[in-house]
Write a protein that holds these residues in place. Structure first.
Motif, PDB file in Angstrom:
ATOM      1  N   LEU A 220       0.886  -1.194  -0.192  1.00 41.13           N
ATOM      2  CA  LEU A 220      -0.060   0.093  -0.087  1.00 41.13           C
ATOM      3  C   LEU A 220       0.787   1.281  -0.054  1.00 41.13           C
ATOM      4  CD1 LEU A 220      -2.825   1.217   0.085  1.00 41.13           C
ATOM      5  CD2 LEU A 220      -2.802   1.263   2.892  1.00 41.13           C
ATOM      6  N   ARG A 221       1.840   1.213   0.786  1.00 37.23           N
ATOM      7  CA  ARG A 221       2.859   2.199   0.711  1.00 37.23           C
ATOM      8  C   ARG A 221       3.391   2.809  -0.489  1.00 37.23           C
ATOM      9  NH1 ARG A 221       5.174   0.494   5.915  1.00 37.23           N
ATOM     10  NH2 ARG A 221       4.495   1.868   7.564  1.00 37.23           N
ATOM     11  N   LYS A 222       3.923   1.636  -1.390  1.00 40.51           N
ATOM     12  CA  LYS A 222       4.514   1.697  -2.567  1.00 40.51           C
ATOM     13  C   LYS A 222       3.481   1.962  -3.658  1.00 40.51           C
ATOM     14  CE  LYS A 222       8.251  -1.485  -1.274  1.00 40.51           C
ATOM     15  NZ  LYS A 222       8.746  -2.622  -1.522  1.00 40.51           N
ATOM     16  N   ALA A 223       2.336   1.836  -3.494  1.00 40.11           N
ATOM     17  CA  ALA A 223       1.208   1.935  -4.673  1.00 40.11           C
ATOM     18  C   ALA A 223       1.192   3.552  -4.967  1.00 40.11           C
ATOM     19  CB  ALA A 223      -0.056   1.516  -4.059  1.00 40.11           C
ATOM     20  N   THR A 224       1.321   3.807  -6.451  1.00 46.20           N
ATOM     21  CA  THR A 224       1.328   4.939  -6.846  1.00 46.20           C
ATOM     22  C   THR A 224      -0.187   5.594  -7.365  1.00 46.20           C
ATOM     23  OG1 THR A 224       1.863   4.273  -9.181  1.00 46.20           O
ATOM     24  CG2 THR A 224       3.450   4.761  -7.702  1.00 46.20           C
ATOM     25  N   THR A 225      -1.107   4.381  -7.458  1.00 42.04           N
ATOM     26  CA  THR A 225      -2.248   4.677  -7.952  1.00 42.04           C
ATOM     27  C   THR A 225      -3.275   3.863  -7.376  1.00 42.04           C
ATOM     28  OG1 THR A 225      -2.337   3.179  -9.823  1.00 42.04           O
ATOM     29  CG2 THR A 225      -1.609   5.510 -10.388  1.00 42.04           C
ATOM     30  N   LEU A 226      -4.502   4.665  -6.729  1.00 36.99           N
ATOM     31  CA  LEU A 226      -5.583   3.642  -5.943  1.00 36.99           C
ATOM     32  C   LEU A 226      -6.796   4.110  -6.422  1.00 36.99           C
ATOM     33  CD1 LEU A 226      -4.430   4.408  -2.459  1.00 36.99           C
ATOM     34  CD2 LEU A 226      -3.908   2.518  -3.797  1.00 36.99           C
ATOM     35  N   LYS A 236     -19.204   4.024 -11.510  1.00 36.91           N
ATOM     36  CA  LYS A 236     -18.357   5.296 -11.162  1.00 36.91           C
ATOM     37  C   LYS A 236     -16.989   4.687 -10.396  1.00 36.91           C
ATOM     38  CE  LYS A 236     -21.122   8.596 -12.601  1.00 36.91           C
ATOM     39  NZ  LYS A 236     -20.866   9.752 -13.595  1.00 36.91           N
ATOM     40  N   SER A 237     -16.020   5.384 -10.751  1.00 44.93           N
ATOM     41  CA  SER A 237     -14.652   5.298  -9.851  1.00 44.93           C
ATOM     42  C   SER A 237     -13.967   6.540  -9.696  1.00 44.93           C
ATOM     43  CB  SER A 237     -13.828   4.229 -10.705  1.00 44.93           C
ATOM     44  OG  SER A 237     -13.507   4.681 -11.932  1.00 44.93           O
ATOM     45  N   TRP A 238     -13.315   6.771  -8.707  1.00 48.58           N
ATOM     46  CA  TRP A 238     -12.448   7.833  -8.325  1.00 48.58           C
ATOM     47  C   TRP A 238     -11.199   7.556  -8.131  1.00 48.58           C
ATOM     48  CZ3 TRP A 238     -17.346   6.813  -6.868  1.00 48.58           C
ATOM     49  CH2 TRP A 238     -18.336   7.459  -7.135  1.00 48.58           C
ATOM     50  N   SER A 239     -10.184   8.500  -8.470  1.00 47.79           N
ATOM     51  CA  SER A 239      -8.794   8.137  -8.134  1.00 47.79           C
ATOM     52  C   SER A 239      -8.510   8.605  -6.567  1.00 47.79           C
ATOM     53  CB  SER A 239      -7.967   9.178  -8.906  1.00 47.79           C
ATOM     54  OG  SER A 239      -8.118   8.875 -10.110  1.00 47.79           O
ATOM     55  N   GLY A 240      -7.518   7.947  -5.885  1.00 54.41           N
ATOM     56  CA  GLY A 240      -7.113   7.917  -4.393  1.00 54.41           C
ATOM     57  C   GLY A 240      -5.765   8.026  -4.210  1.00 54.41           C
ATOM     58  N   LYS A 241      -5.456   8.610  -2.969  1.00 63.29           N
ATOM     59  CA  LYS A 241      -4.055   8.528  -2.607  1.00 63.29           C
ATOM     60  C   LYS A 241      -4.091   8.367  -0.926  1.00 63.29           C
ATOM     61  CE  LYS A 241      -0.185  11.797  -2.178  1.00 63.29           C
ATOM     62  NZ  LYS A 241       0.271  13.445  -2.618  1.00 63.29           N
ATOM     63  N   LEU A 242      -3.133   7.659  -0.631  1.00 68.65           N
ATOM     64  CA  LEU A 242      -2.981   7.198   0.790  1.00 68.65           C
ATOM     65  C   LEU A 242      -2.486   8.456   1.565  1.00 68.65           C
ATOM     66  CD1 LEU A 242      -2.693   5.233   2.943  1.00 68.65           C
ATOM     67  CD2 LEU A 242      -0.277   4.708   2.350  1.00 68.65           C
ATOM     68  N   ARG A 243      -3.485   9.095   2.413  1.00 69.19           N
ATOM     69  CA  ARG A 243      -3.123  10.040   3.363  1.00 69.19           C
ATOM     70  C   ARG A 243      -2.514   9.583   4.641  1.00 69.19           C
ATOM     71  NH1 ARG A 243      -5.172  12.852   7.419  1.00 69.19           N
ATOM     72  NH2 ARG A 243      -7.026  11.362   7.502  1.00 69.19           N
ATOM     73  N   GLU A 244      -3.042   8.647   5.315  1.00 73.87           N
ATOM     74  CA  GLU A 244      -2.422   8.240   6.441  1.00 73.87           C
ATOM     75  C   GLU A 244      -2.578   6.939   6.849  1.00 73.87           C
ATOM     76  OE1 GLU A 244      -4.434  10.475  10.300  1.00 73.87           O
ATOM     77  OE2 GLU A 244      -5.457   8.669  10.292  1.00 73.87           O
ATOM     78  N   SER A 261      -7.539   9.265   0.566  1.00 71.36           N
ATOM     79  CA  SER A 261      -8.111  10.636   0.119  1.00 71.36           C
ATOM     80  C   SER A 261      -8.817  10.285  -1.194  1.00 71.36           C
ATOM     81  CB  SER A 261      -7.245  11.804   0.297  1.00 71.36           C
ATOM     82  OG  SER A 261      -6.678  11.880   1.357  1.00 71.36           O
ATOM     83  N   ILE A 262      -9.912  10.788  -1.191  1.00 70.93           N
ATOM     84  CA  ILE A 262     -10.722  10.730  -2.687  1.00 70.93           C
ATOM     85  C   ILE A 262     -10.183  12.044  -3.426  1.00 70.93           C
ATOM     86  CG2 ILE A 262     -12.888  10.574  -4.022  1.00 70.93           C
ATOM     87  CD1 ILE A 262     -13.887   9.058  -1.494  1.00 70.93           C
ATOM     88  N   LEU A 263      -9.537  12.173  -4.685  1.00 73.28           N
ATOM     89  CA  LEU A 263      -8.792  13.106  -5.067  1.00 73.28           C
ATOM     90  C   LEU A 263      -9.871  13.975  -5.837  1.00 73.28           C
ATOM     91  CD1 LEU A 263      -5.479  11.698  -6.389  1.00 73.28           C
ATOM     92  CD2 LEU A 263      -5.861  12.927  -4.108  1.00 73.28           C
ATOM     93  N   ASP A 264     -10.777  13.485  -6.508  1.00 71.77           N
ATOM     94  CA  ASP A 264     -11.798  14.153  -7.423  1.00 71.77           C
ATOM     95  C   ASP A 264     -13.216  14.215  -6.737  1.00 71.77           C
ATOM     96  OD1 ASP A 264     -11.800  11.636  -7.786  1.00 71.77           O
ATOM     97  OD2 ASP A 264     -11.711  11.741 -10.203  1.00 71.77           O
ATOM     98  N   ALA A 265     -13.159  13.950  -5.509  1.00 70.22           N
ATOM     99  CA  ALA A 265     -14.745  14.052  -4.929  1.00 70.22           C
ATOM    100  C   ALA A 265     -15.533  15.115  -5.294  1.00 70.22           C
ATOM    101  CB  ALA A 265     -14.517  13.632  -3.450  1.00 70.22           C
ATOM    102  N   ASP A 266     -14.601  16.320  -5.243  1.00 69.38           N
ATOM    103  CA  ASP A 266     -15.740  17.492  -5.446  1.00 69.38           C
ATOM    104  C   ASP A 266     -16.503  17.566  -6.935  1.00 69.38           C
ATOM    105  OD1 ASP A 266     -14.915  18.286  -2.967  1.00 69.38           O
ATOM    106  OD2 ASP A 266     -13.212  19.528  -3.624  1.00 69.38           O
ATOM    107  N   ALA A 267     -16.107  16.538  -7.802  1.00 71.68           N
ATOM    108  CA  ALA A 267     -16.674  16.765  -9.049  1.00 71.68           C
ATOM    109  C   ALA A 267     -18.191  16.563  -9.079  1.00 71.68           C
ATOM    110  CB  ALA A 267     -15.971  15.761  -9.929  1.00 71.68           C
TER     111      ALA A 267
END
Length: 373
Positions: A220-226, A236-244, A261-267
């Motif tokens: 999970l730490r090394k994953a560049t795309t979630l 539907k699908s959204w891009s994510g990034k490990l925050r914590e 974190s959901i990067l494009d949730a505001d869309a």
């Protein structure tokens, strides 16, 4: 002659028995044909990994409580209510705080009167000293009394302000715009100072709370795309990034909690409601393909896990030891033990023996590794 004839008969019987024993089939060879279902294992082309289920949470959550103890007399919001910053949420009985404010005000008034009297005494003593009717020591004493009275006045005014603040603390207000996600008190309940009463999930950023087994933390730490999907909107699908990522495991589940974190949730924020069931897809870090087999194809035994591989020429099965990876939905990754294109029994595995002939009811190509939509 009778004796010789009897010996010849016995010899013929023994020879026939020996011949029958030699022509009998081996006990290990199974003559019954078992009907089974199979899959053809293929290596996937896309990235593969693991799915982790979680829930949609707000990036910021406030655990609000009263700064003073008291009895709840009013509740102005409900769970799910949208609130604004500064909006009243609950009200304590202010009677006791009001009395304390009144008492502090009276004490401040008394201290103010003592200061006024001390100033008059100092002025009078200064006049008497100018006419030689008072000593310098008396004037110094009057000035000291004035300083003490002024200090007492400042102390009384501070207590008055403190009690006024405490009366203001009997109203619990929202510290930010958001949604009330939990209320832990009702009207008539006595609460303590600092007790968590209302939870407000702030508007804006959304994220997914998941739990990670210790064997997948580094991945999970090394994953560049979630990739994030929700059960309510699978298209539907959204891009994510490990925050914590928690530094230690939970004492009960022995898993590490993580926030993505959901990067494009505001869309389109209406699609991501608090508490929704979400899934986080973690791709294979190395980007290599993998093979999957149904969970029903796996046979547990004392030495490990195995599958039944069907020989396409003889339709007989052979037990094959396999090493498994992460499970996803109804299938599991095979790390070692199988090659692409082999046929594996997917149903009826517990009725088979090594070398047994089978009748294939249905063969399905299983090359899709799975992933988010």
């Amino acid at each position: 002659m009778n004796r010789n004839h009897r010996a010849a008969v016995l010899t013929l019987v023994a020879a026939a028995s020996l011949l029958a024993a030699c022509t009998k089939k081996p006990a290990s060879e199974h003559t019954d044909v078992r009907p089974v279902r199979t899959v053809v294992v293929g290596r996937s082309n896309g990235t593969v990994g693991a799915n982790y289920s979680g829930e949609i949470r707000a990036r910021y959550e406030s655990q609000l409580g009263f700064r003073t103890a008291g009895k709840v007399v009013a509740r102005m919001v409900e769970v799910g209510s949208h609130v604004k910053r500064g909006q009243p949420l609950l009200q304590l009985d202010p009677t006791q705080e009001t009395l304390q404010v009144a008492a502090a005000g009276a004490e401040a008034d008394a201290a103010r009167s003592r200061v006024a009297q001390a100033r008059v005494d100092v002025k009078r003593t200064e006049q008497l000293l100018a006419q030689n009717f008072a000593s310098q020591a008396e004037l110094d004493q009057q000035r000291l009394a004035l300083n003490q009275a002024e200090a007492q006045l400042r102390s009384a005014q501070a207590r008055q302000q403190l009690n006024a603040n405490m009366r203001g603390f009997t109203t619990l207000v929202a510290d930010r715009d958001g949604v009330v996600s939990a209320i832990n008190a009702e009207a008539g309940q006595v609460v303590a100072a600092g007790q968590s009463i209302v939870t407000v999930a702030a508007d804006g950023e959304r994220e997914v709370s998941i739990s990670i087994p210790e064997s997948r933390v580094d991945e999970l730490r090394k994953a560049t795309t979630l990739t994030i999907t929700v059960w309510a909107h699978p298209e539907k699908s959204w891009s994510g990034k490990l925050r914590e990522l928690a530094p230690d495991a939970d004492s009960v589940t022995r898993a590490y909690s993580a926030r993505v974190s959901i990067l494009d949730a505001d869309a389109d924020p209406s699609l991501l409601r608090l508490g929704m069931t979400a899934s986080v897809m973690v791709p294979d870090v190395n980007g290599s393909g993998a093979m999957r087999v149904p969970l029903t194809a796996i046979v547990d035994h004392e030495r490990g896990r195995q599958v039944w591989v069907v020989d396409p020429k003889t339709s007989r099965v052979t037990a094959r030891e396999v090493k498994l990876g992460a499970a996803q939905n109804d299938s599991v990754i095979v790390v070692a033990g199988l090659a692409g294109g082999e046929t594996v029994v997917s149903a009826g595995v517990h009725m088979l023996q090594p070398g047994q002939q089978v009748k294939v009811a249905k063969a399905v190509a299983l090359a899709q590794a799975g992933g988010s939509k």
